[in-house]
Scaffold this motif. Structure first.
Motif: not given
Length: 202
Positions: A137-138, A142-151, A153-161
Motif C-alpha cells: 500500500a505504501t 508513493t505514486f499519488s501526488d494528488s487526489l486525482g491519482e484515484i487508481i 489511492i484506491a489500490c493503496a487503501s484496499a491493500m492497507g485495509f
C-alpha cells in the motif's frame, strides 16, 4: 524365437507392478507435500482470503496496466521498475490466499511458492502477509501526488485495509466467528453462497 518370448513374458507383470508402485508412491508423496504445505501456511476465514486474493489481483492488474506504458520506462525508469516490483509482490501474495489444490496443479507456481516458504517464511503467517499488504500500500502511495491519482489511492487503501484485517485476525482481535457472521450477512444480501459451504446465510 518362441522360447525367447516365453522367457521374457514373466517380466511384463513385474515391470507393470513396479510402474504401478512408482505411480502410487508419487501420489502419496505429492499428497504428503500438499498436506505439509497446508500445515505450514496460516490462512484466515474464506471470505478474508477471498478479499485478499481479489485485492492482490486488482493490484496486479493496475501494475501491469502501468507497465504497458513503455514511454514511462524511458521518462521515469525508477517508477517503471517499481511497477514491476508491485506486480511480483501482488502475484506472490495471491499464491498464499489461493487454495492449495489450485497451486499444486501448476508445477512452476508450486515450486515458486515452496521457494517463498523457505526464504520468505513471514508470508506463511497472516500477520506477516498483513504487514506485506501494508508495505505494498505504501508503494502505491508513493505514486499519488494528488487526489486525482484515484487508481493509486484506491489500490493503496484496499491493500492497507486488507493488511489491517490480516493483522487483526492473526492476533485474535477479529475472531473467526465474527468473520463468519459477516459472511452470512453478505450472503443474505447477495443471495449467494460466498464461503462454499452449500448454505446461504448460515
Amino acid at each position: 524365437p518362441r522360447t525367447s518370448a516365453a522367457r521374457q513374458s514373466p517380466r511384463q507383470p513385474i515391470l507393470a507392478a513396479m510402474e504401478g508402485a512408482t505411480e502410487a508412491f508419487s501420489g502419496v508423496t505429492a499428497g504428503f507435500k500438499a498436506s505439509m504445505k497446508d500445515c505450514d501456511i496460516e490462512q484466515g476465514p474464506s471470505f478474508l482470503r477471498f478479499l485478499g486474493f481479489i485485492t492482490a489481483f486488482a493490484s496486479l492488474v493496475c501494475s501491469v496496466y502501468k507497465l504497458c506504458g513503455i514511454m514511462s520506462a524511458i521518462g521515469h525508469p525508477v517508477m517503471y521498475l517499481l511497477y514491476g516490483y508491485i506486480a511480483v509482490f501482488a502475484s506472490s501474495t495471491m499464491l498464499f490466499e489461493a487454495k492449495h489444490e489450485w497451486i499444486e496443479k501448476i508445477s512452476f507456481l508450486s515450486k515458486y511458492q515452496d521457494m517463498l516458504i523457505k526464504h520468505c517464511s513471514f508470508l506463511t503467517l497472516m500477520g506477516g502477509r498483513g504487514v506485506f499488504y501494508i508495505f505494498q500500500a505504501t508503494l502505491w502511495l508513493t505514486f499519488s501526488d494528488s487526489l486525482g491519482e484515484i487508481i493509486y489511492i484506491a489500490c493503496a487503501s484496499a491493500m492497507g485495509f486488507i493488511g489491517l484485517l490480516h493483522i487483526l485476525a492473526h492476533v485474535g482481535i477479529m475472531p473467526h466467528h465474527l468473520a463468519s457472521k459477516a459472511v452470512a450477512s453478505f450472503e443474505k444480501i447477495s443471495n449467494k453462497d460466498l464461503d462454499g459451504d452449500g448454505k446461504i446465510g448460515a
